[in-house]
Motif scaffolding. Structure first.
Motif, PDB file in Angstrom:
ATOM      1  N   GLU A 166      32.234 -31.429  67.793  1.00 54.42           N
ATOM      2  CA  GLU A 166      30.780 -31.534  67.924  1.00 54.42           C
ATOM      3  C   GLU A 166      30.265 -30.672  69.077  1.00 54.42           C
ATOM      4  O   GLU A 166      29.188 -30.070  68.990  1.00 54.42           O
ATOM      5  CB  GLU A 166      30.371 -32.987  68.119  1.00 54.42           C
ATOM      6  CG  GLU A 166      28.873 -33.227  68.256  1.00 54.42           C
ATOM      7  CD  GLU A 166      28.080 -32.851  67.011  1.00 54.42           C
ATOM      8  OE1 GLU A 166      26.894 -32.460  67.166  1.00 54.42           O
ATOM      9  OE2 GLU A 166      28.630 -32.928  65.887  1.00 54.42           O
ATOM     10  N   GLY A 167      31.022 -30.591  70.160  1.00 52.62           N
ATOM     11  CA  GLY A 167      30.605 -29.785  71.298  1.00 52.62           C
ATOM     12  C   GLY A 167      30.643 -28.290  71.050  1.00 52.62           C
ATOM     13  O   GLY A 167      30.158 -27.502  71.880  1.00 52.62           O
ATOM     14  N   TYR A 170      26.290 -25.760  67.263  1.00 56.09           N
ATOM     15  CA  TYR A 170      24.931 -25.553  67.745  1.00 56.09           C
ATOM     16  C   TYR A 170      23.999 -25.477  66.538  1.00 56.09           C
ATOM     17  O   TYR A 170      23.906 -24.449  65.864  1.00 56.09           O
ATOM     18  CB  TYR A 170      24.854 -24.262  68.564  1.00 56.09           C
ATOM     19  CG  TYR A 170      25.583 -24.333  69.878  1.00 56.09           C
ATOM     20  CD1 TYR A 170      24.893 -24.366  71.084  1.00 56.09           C
ATOM     21  CD2 TYR A 170      26.971 -24.391  69.919  1.00 56.09           C
ATOM     22  CE1 TYR A 170      25.560 -24.442  72.291  1.00 56.09           C
ATOM     23  CE2 TYR A 170      27.656 -24.460  71.123  1.00 56.09           C
ATOM     24  CZ  TYR A 170      26.946 -24.490  72.305  1.00 56.09           C
ATOM     25  OH  TYR A 170      27.618 -24.572  73.507  1.00 56.09           O
ATOM     26  N   SER A 254      22.933 -31.953  78.419  1.00 61.69           N
ATOM     27  CA  SER A 254      22.704 -31.943  76.973  1.00 61.69           C
ATOM     28  C   SER A 254      22.686 -33.336  76.365  1.00 61.69           C
ATOM     29  O   SER A 254      21.781 -33.667  75.586  1.00 61.69           O
ATOM     30  CB  SER A 254      23.765 -31.087  76.280  1.00 61.69           C
ATOM     31  OG  SER A 254      25.066 -31.570  76.545  1.00 61.69           O
ATOM     32  N   ASP A 255      23.631 -34.194  76.703  1.00 61.06           N
ATOM     33  CA  ASP A 255      23.686 -35.493  76.046  1.00 61.06           C
ATOM     34  C   ASP A 255      22.630 -36.455  76.569  1.00 61.06           C
ATOM     35  O   ASP A 255      22.131 -37.290  75.813  1.00 61.06           O
ATOM     36  CB  ASP A 255      25.084 -36.100  76.167  1.00 61.06           C
ATOM     37  CG  ASP A 255      26.043 -35.511  75.141  1.00 61.06           C
ATOM     38  OD1 ASP A 255      25.593 -35.152  74.046  1.00 61.06           O
ATOM     39  OD2 ASP A 255      27.238 -35.388  75.444  1.00 61.06           O
ATOM     40  N   ARG A 258      19.487 -35.481  74.605  1.00 56.05           N
ATOM     41  CA  ARG A 258      19.607 -35.773  73.172  1.00 56.05           C
ATOM     42  C   ARG A 258      19.753 -37.269  72.909  1.00 56.05           C
ATOM     43  O   ARG A 258      19.336 -37.754  71.854  1.00 56.05           O
ATOM     44  CB  ARG A 258      20.755 -34.968  72.582  1.00 56.05           C
ATOM     45  CG  ARG A 258      20.463 -33.461  72.677  1.00 56.05           C
ATOM     46  CD  ARG A 258      21.415 -32.609  71.887  1.00 56.05           C
ATOM     47  NE  ARG A 258      22.778 -32.663  72.397  1.00 56.05           N
ATOM     48  CZ  ARG A 258      23.793 -32.005  71.836  1.00 56.05           C
ATOM     49  NH1 ARG A 258      23.598 -31.254  70.764  1.00 56.05           N
ATOM     50  NH2 ARG A 258      25.008 -32.081  72.348  1.00 56.05           N
ATOM     51  N   LEU A 427      23.930 -27.169  75.454  1.00 55.21           N
ATOM     52  CA  LEU A 427      23.630 -27.789  74.164  1.00 55.21           C
ATOM     53  C   LEU A 427      22.317 -28.571  74.121  1.00 55.21           C
ATOM     54  O   LEU A 427      21.919 -29.048  73.062  1.00 55.21           O
ATOM     55  CB  LEU A 427      24.764 -28.750  73.788  1.00 55.21           C
ATOM     56  CG  LEU A 427      26.001 -28.111  73.139  1.00 55.21           C
ATOM     57  CD1 LEU A 427      27.220 -29.011  73.316  1.00 55.21           C
ATOM     58  CD2 LEU A 427      25.753 -27.847  71.671  1.00 55.21           C
ATOM     59  N   ARG A 432      21.868 -32.579  67.761  1.00 56.15           N
ATOM     60  CA  ARG A 432      23.151 -33.257  67.578  1.00 56.15           C
ATOM     61  C   ARG A 432      23.208 -33.899  66.196  1.00 56.15           C
ATOM     62  O   ARG A 432      22.172 -34.201  65.604  1.00 56.15           O
ATOM     63  CB  ARG A 432      23.320 -34.306  68.679  1.00 56.15           C
ATOM     64  CG  ARG A 432      24.761 -34.666  68.998  1.00 56.15           C
ATOM     65  CD  ARG A 432      24.836 -35.459  70.282  1.00 56.15           C
ATOM     66  NE  ARG A 432      24.027 -36.682  70.234  1.00 56.15           N
ATOM     67  CZ  ARG A 432      23.753 -37.436  71.293  1.00 56.15           C
ATOM     68  NH1 ARG A 432      24.193 -37.080  72.486  1.00 56.15           N
ATOM     69  NH2 ARG A 432      23.026 -38.528  71.169  1.00 56.15           N
ATOM     70  N   ARG A 433      24.401 -34.127  65.706  1.00 53.58           N
ATOM     71  CA  ARG A 433      24.541 -34.643  64.344  1.00 53.58           C
ATOM     72  C   ARG A 433      23.824 -35.981  64.162  1.00 53.58           C
ATOM     73  O   ARG A 433      23.158 -36.200  63.141  1.00 53.58           O
ATOM     74  CB  ARG A 433      26.024 -34.781  63.978  1.00 53.58           C
ATOM     75  CG  ARG A 433      26.190 -35.401  62.594  1.00 53.58           C
ATOM     76  CD  ARG A 433      27.608 -35.446  62.110  1.00 53.58           C
ATOM     77  NE  ARG A 433      27.653 -36.075  60.789  1.00 53.58           N
ATOM     78  CZ  ARG A 433      28.723 -36.105  60.025  1.00 53.58           C
ATOM     79  NH1 ARG A 433      29.867 -35.557  60.421  1.00 53.58           N
ATOM     80  NH2 ARG A 433      28.676 -36.699  58.847  1.00 53.58           N
ATOM     81  N   GLU A 435      21.221 -37.127  65.624  1.00 50.94           N
ATOM     82  CA  GLU A 435      19.777 -36.878  65.523  1.00 50.94           C
ATOM     83  C   GLU A 435      19.401 -36.465  64.110  1.00 50.94           C
ATOM     84  O   GLU A 435      18.416 -36.948  63.533  1.00 50.94           O
ATOM     85  CB  GLU A 435      19.364 -35.756  66.468  1.00 50.94           C
ATOM     86  CG  GLU A 435      19.416 -36.040  67.932  1.00 50.94           C
ATOM     87  CD  GLU A 435      18.964 -34.811  68.704  1.00 50.94           C
ATOM     88  OE1 GLU A 435      17.738 -34.536  68.716  1.00 50.94           O
ATOM     89  OE2 GLU A 435      19.808 -34.112  69.272  1.00 50.94           O
TER      90      GLU A 435
END
Length: 485
Positions: A166-167, A170, A254-255, A258, A427, A432-433, A435
């Motif tokens: 996942e990281g 993009y 990023s996290d 998100r 990121l 993100r997936r 989302e």
């Protein structure tokens, strides 16, 4: 500003429209500004029978027209072209990916694979990259649309997720790279002024509009199987909504960002299929006139079925079921062949509860914040002031943050910012997936209901869409911004 991030940027779909209009111009601007590592390379990949010289001629003919208003610096352009290589590649031939691997073997740094292709090619490309070991020390950029619905989106994400972590993935949404969206975060979380007002006690309603004057152009085949809800709402509009409504993140990593966007998407009030006609309007443009030019109806566009029920306009009333926003309507709108090209966020604050200054200070919208994303990127705060002269007569005035006037530095285009973020491994501005899944889950009941119901409401090209979109706001004693003006 020179970076120390070495990279090899591989552009699948290297002769395509997106590459010519957006990606290569953005990389050129970053190169001209000294933001790319000097040894970084760009490898364009396509099926065309070209050698490097032929491809560079293609780039000369098709990219220069899409660079910024400042034009081409011929010295910078020449040195930019020196970065570019070309590899002819057939996705059906494993030996062609071996050829790509060999071309990259001596190139150091992070590998960035940008898939400027149709989504049906995402999985075959990723699997072929893995078959020759090119998924290590790599980042993969996926353009929208990522699937047709939740099921197909999950299928693509599952397959890509078997090859890339996942990281490394993009999922790009260029609206998140726009300067005013970044400034929205700065205004909200860098100033004490707005945060106390950014809640249901002080906000009457919020509008988010992405309007286009253009029709489907040469994309009739694609668009007729997609529609405005999939093309614009599921990604761009819901992403902008989540930025507007999110809670302050712990940090800008990023996290953290998100995670807060995801909480908003999961708090969206589910739409009951029985209520869709009350909170969702879909339209399709008919023939009309835009800026003095006659334009055809959607159903007569090349590649579009004559009896098409595909929507080219969507307006939605959205509610967020959390403590901050309960009871505040969010109105989302997007469409093609509308009266103007504009993307904006309008925050309407509540009127004062009582005024000794007259009724004008009590009307909704006397205080509002308008964040214009395009065509001119500005942030404008409206308030009331006394008119010069006798008596206490109030008039609307505004405070402007016009970026091109206030800041001497040129603005960075959205794709330029996002491509640099990919190269640097940032990121936060990518989807993100989880989302994406939350957005599809919310949209699907509307898709399913519309698939089973009749045709969209007609509207003339050059207008602001079906009258039902205005009626929906009228039920809440408000109107779209352009109707008030």
């Amino acid at each position: 500003m020179q970076t120390d991030s070495n990279f090899t940027f591989v552009l699948f779909g290297g002769t395509g429209d997106l590459s010519m209009r957006k990606i290569l111009p953005a990389l050129y601007e970053a190169h001209r500004a000294g933001m790319l590592e000097a040894s970084g390379k760009i490898i364009a990949v396509a099926r065309h029978e070209e050698d490097r010289g032929g491809y560079l001629q293609w780039v000369n003919e098709h990219v220069k027209a899409h660079v910024s208003k400042s034009g081409i610096d011929e010295n910078a352009w020449s040195s930019f072209l020196e970065r570019i290589e070309y590899v002819k590649l057939d996705l059906g031939k494993a030996e062609d990916f071996v050829k790509l691997r060999d071309a990259m073997q001596e190139l150091p740094g992070t590998r960035v694979f940008y898939l400027a292709t149709g989504p049906s090619l995402f999985v075959p490309i990723c699997r072929a990259l893995a078959s020759v070991g090119l998924n290590e020390n790599a980042r993969i950029v996926l353009e929208k649309p990522l699937g047709y619905d939740l099921r197909s989106s999950n299928a693509i994400n599952d397959a890509v997720g078997e090859i890339f972590a996942e990281g490394q993935i993009y999922r790009i949404d260029h609206y998140l790279g726009k300067e005013p969206v970044q400034n929205l975060l700065a205004l909200r979380f860098g100033n004490a002024l707005f945060e106390p007002l950014w809640r249901r006690e002080w906000v009457e309603s919020i509008q988010i509009t992405i309007a286009e004057e253009l029709g489907v152009e040469a994309r009739g085949d694609f668009y007729d199987n997609t529609g405005a809800l999939r093309d614009m709402v599921q990604n761009h509009l819901l992403q902008l909504l989540s930025i507007v409504a999110m809670e302050p993140p712990h940090s800008m990593d990023s996290d953290s960002v998100r995670d807060e966007k995801l909480r908003v998407l999961r708090a969206l009030k589910p739409i009951d299929p029985r209520d869709i006609s009350k909170v969702a309007v879909r339209g399709q443009y008919h023939a009309g006139v835009i800026r003095g030019t006659s334009v055809p109806a959607y159903a007569t566009e090349p590649g579009v079925k004559t009896d098409s029920a595909t929507e080219t306009f969507v307006a939605l009333k959205v509610e967020i079921e959390n403590w901050r926003w309960a009871g505040v309507p969010f109105f989302l709108r997007t469409g093609k062949r509308l009266a103007d090209r504009v993307a904006e966020i309008v925050v309407n604050f509540r009127a004062v509860p009582h005024s000794a200054l007259g009724s004008s200070s009590l009307r909704p919208g006397a205080n509002r914040l308008v964040i214009r994303l395009q065509p001119n990127e500005t942030i404008r705060l409206y308030c009331l002031a006394k008119k010069p002269g006798e008596g206490m007569n109030l008039s609307s005035v505004h405070l402007d943050l016009a970026f091109d006037q206030f800041f001497k530095e040129g603005q960075m285009e959205a794709y330029q910012r996002l491509l640099l973020d990919v190269i640097h491994g940032r990121l936060a501005l990518f989807v993100r997936r989880d989302e994406q899944e939350a957005a599809w889950k919310w949209v699907e009941p509307i898709l399913n209901e519309w698939a089973a119901s009749g045709k969209p409401k007609p509207y003339a090209a050059g207008t602001w869409g079906p009258a039902a979109a205005s009626a929906m706001l009228a039920q809440h004693d408000t109107c779209w911004l352009e109707e008030e003006n």
